[in-house]
Motif scaffolding. Structure first.
Motif, PDB file in Angstrom:
ATOM      1  N   LYS A 134      85.653  59.285  33.411  1.00 35.70           N
ATOM      2  CA  LYS A 134      84.846  58.154  33.878  1.00 35.70           C
ATOM      3  C   LYS A 134      85.628  57.272  34.838  1.00 35.70           C
ATOM      4  O   LYS A 134      85.226  56.151  35.119  1.00 35.70           O
ATOM      5  N   SER A 135      86.755  57.787  35.346  1.00 32.71           N
ATOM      6  CA  SER A 135      87.624  57.051  36.272  1.00 32.71           C
ATOM      7  C   SER A 135      88.060  55.705  35.710  1.00 32.71           C
ATOM      8  O   SER A 135      88.121  54.706  36.417  1.00 32.71           O
ATOM      9  N   LEU A 136      88.386  55.686  34.418  1.00 36.54           N
ATOM     10  CA  LEU A 136      88.882  54.467  33.793  1.00 36.54           C
ATOM     11  C   LEU A 136      90.402  54.487  33.793  1.00 36.54           C
ATOM     12  O   LEU A 136      91.014  55.526  33.562  1.00 36.54           O
ATOM     13  N   LYS A 184      87.231  50.251  35.395  1.00 38.79           N
ATOM     14  CA  LYS A 184      86.933  51.241  36.427  1.00 38.79           C
ATOM     15  C   LYS A 184      88.020  51.196  37.494  1.00 38.79           C
ATOM     16  O   LYS A 184      88.453  50.131  37.905  1.00 38.79           O
ATOM     17  N   LYS A 185      88.449  52.361  37.930  1.00 39.71           N
ATOM     18  CA  LYS A 185      89.519  52.462  38.922  1.00 39.71           C
ATOM     19  C   LYS A 185      89.182  51.662  40.183  1.00 39.71           C
ATOM     20  O   LYS A 185      90.017  50.947  40.712  1.00 39.71           O
ATOM     21  N   VAL A 204      99.634  48.297  39.218  1.00 33.52           N
ATOM     22  CA  VAL A 204      98.467  49.092  39.598  1.00 33.52           C
ATOM     23  C   VAL A 204      98.843  50.539  39.888  1.00 33.52           C
ATOM     24  O   VAL A 204      98.161  51.454  39.456  1.00 33.52           O
ATOM     25  N   TYR A 205      99.963  50.766  40.581  1.00 29.07           N
ATOM     26  CA  TYR A 205     100.345  52.142  40.888  1.00 29.07           C
ATOM     27  C   TYR A 205     100.559  52.934  39.611  1.00 29.07           C
ATOM     28  O   TYR A 205     100.084  54.050  39.475  1.00 29.07           O
ATOM     29  N   MET A 206     101.227  52.317  38.619  1.00 30.92           N
ATOM     30  CA  MET A 206     101.480  53.008  37.355  1.00 30.92           C
ATOM     31  C   MET A 206     100.155  53.370  36.689  1.00 30.92           C
ATOM     32  O   MET A 206      99.993  54.446  36.157  1.00 30.92           O
ATOM     33  N   GLN A 207      99.199  52.447  36.719  1.00 32.24           N
ATOM     34  CA  GLN A 207      97.936  52.685  36.046  1.00 32.24           C
ATOM     35  C   GLN A 207      97.108  53.747  36.770  1.00 32.24           C
ATOM     36  O   GLN A 207      96.428  54.548  36.161  1.00 32.24           O
ATOM     37  N   MET A 208      97.168  53.770  38.093  1.00 30.90           N
ATOM     38  CA  MET A 208      96.402  54.746  38.862  1.00 30.90           C
ATOM     39  C   MET A 208      96.927  56.149  38.650  1.00 30.90           C
ATOM     40  O   MET A 208      96.183  57.099  38.680  1.00 30.90           O
TER      41      MET A 208
END
Length: 135
Positions: free
Chosen positions: A75-77, A107-108, A128-132
């Motif tokens: 779900k792109s979470l 949501k991404k 954010v980079y780590m999470q993506m």
């Protein structure tokens, strides 16, 4: 091992600052079938042996060793943790500390929007980079 012994070990580990996760080999683990709601993606748990239900939009995620769960990848979470925005002059946030904190599944594309907003105010998005990338 009785519950008193387990409790004592846990207290002693905290007292000396030990912070480790120990997983049994998968062939020694008995897994229960996860009872997920319809539409929830089944993923591997912390140690990679057992299936668990993924976390959904606005649910807790991350935490120490990922004990609060992982967001639903189908779900792109992504798991968003604080701080989202940080000034360029601020001392960088400790990436290990951020990785071990509890976040919330978002949501991404919402995260990308928030990061762009941070940048428009002259700030950076340190996690954010780590999470993506799922780190």
């Amino acid at each position: 091992m009785n519950s008193f012994t387990v409790s004592l070990i846990a207290v002693l580990a905290c007292a000396v600052g030990v912070s480790a996760l120990s997983c049994l080999p998968c062939h020694k683990v008995t897994c229960r079938k996860p009872m997920c709601k319809a539409g929830v993606t089944v993923i591997k748990g912390i140690c990679g042996c057992c299936n668990v239900c993924s976390q959904q939009l606005y649910q807790k995620c991350g935490g120490l060793w990922g004990t609060d769960g992982r967001c639903d990848p189908k779900k792109s979470l992504v798991c968003v943790k604080r701080p989202i925005c940080q000034s360029y002059t601020q001392r960088p946030a400790d990436p290990i500390a951020i990785q071990q904190t509890t976040g919330v599944c978002m949501k991404k594309y919402h995260v990308v929007t928030v990061c762009r907003m941070c940048q428009s105010f002259g700030m950076v998005c340190p996690n954010v980079y780590m999470q993506m990338t799922g780190a």
